[in-house]
Design an enzyme around this catalytic site. Sequence first.
Site, PDB file in Angstrom:
ATOM      1  N   GLY A 237      26.111  76.397 100.937  1.00 27.39           N
ATOM      2  CA  GLY A 237      27.387  75.576 100.748  1.00 27.39           C
ATOM      3  C   GLY A 237      28.306  75.872 101.817  1.00 27.39           C
TER       4      GLY A 237
ATOM      5  N   LYS B 234      28.224  84.945 103.615  1.00 28.01           N
ATOM      6  CA  LYS B 234      29.350  84.272 103.728  1.00 28.01           C
ATOM      7  C   LYS B 234      29.975  84.483 104.965  1.00 28.01           C
ATOM      8  CE  LYS B 234      33.183  82.394 100.973  1.00 28.01           C
ATOM      9  NZ  LYS B 234      33.865  82.471  99.657  1.00 28.01           N
TER      10      LYS B 234
ATOM     11  N   GLY C 157      36.503  75.795 102.204  1.00 26.89           N
ATOM     12  CA  GLY C 157      37.661  75.894 103.252  1.00 26.89           C
ATOM     13  C   GLY C 157      37.501  77.361 103.728  1.00 26.89           C
TER      14      GLY C 157
ATOM     15  N   ASP D 206      40.992  84.522  91.712  1.00 26.84           N
ATOM     16  CA  ASP D 206      40.811  83.228  91.881  1.00 26.84           C
ATOM     17  C   ASP D 206      39.544  83.023  91.014  1.00 26.84           C
ATOM     18  OD1 ASP D 206      41.004  80.943  93.356  1.00 26.84           O
ATOM     19  OD2 ASP D 206      39.583  81.502  94.970  1.00 26.84           O
TER      20      ASP D 206
END
Length: 236
Positions: free
Chosen positions: A32, A55, A35, A153
């Site tokens: 995936g 990541k 931003g 978050d």
Amino acid sequence: MTYAPDEHDQTLLSLSSGEVLSERYQLVRELGRGGMGVVWLAEDEHLDSRPMAIKVLPSALCRNARAVARLKKEALINLELTHPHIVRLFNFEQDPQRSAVAYLVMQYVQGKTLDDLLVEYPDGLPLERVREWAEQLSQAIDHAHAKQILHRDIKPSNIIIDGDGNAYLMDFGIAREAKDTMTRVTGRESSGTLPYMSPQQLMGKNSRSNDIYSFAATLYEALCGRPPFETGDIAT
């Protein structure tokens, strides 16, 4: 969230399946993108090809030494989090051959994000399932708060559900730090997650209550199919 590449991200976009980062992590396939980077399934060649989630952060961040230092500091703090319902962060690394490639090495959990599940269940998920996830995730949040670590978050895309129905919280502190750092580095506001941010967080105040608000807003969306506030001035 759609990842919008720009001229800063050429190194990030050039990565492809089969490449090896730091002579250790072989990229298998993209999982995936958003931003704040691209997530890959990778195999750890030092640990019998154990699957890992990698990541890769935006190159605009990786080329800035101060930004990298801030993210590395945040990552080191999060290495302390070891809980059965928190996706484990193993390391923050930069490829020695490509200084513009920095990445997080994380536990790979095979499953779907809560965001993905809400696409399948647009009117909300069954109460019993959400109740189980709420119990698991609240324990994870308590574990982090006991160590004075905030997530900052919490939202559906940062929660993953595995094949056995267990919930995991991802990106503890890292995602928000990356967004804040990206704003400082590029001068552009990062794409926000306003529906899950408390008014106090919008005013720049960090506290445990912000995580609790975001968690409650996320659970509301899981049950109802939409966040509690979609219009109006959230700050008031």
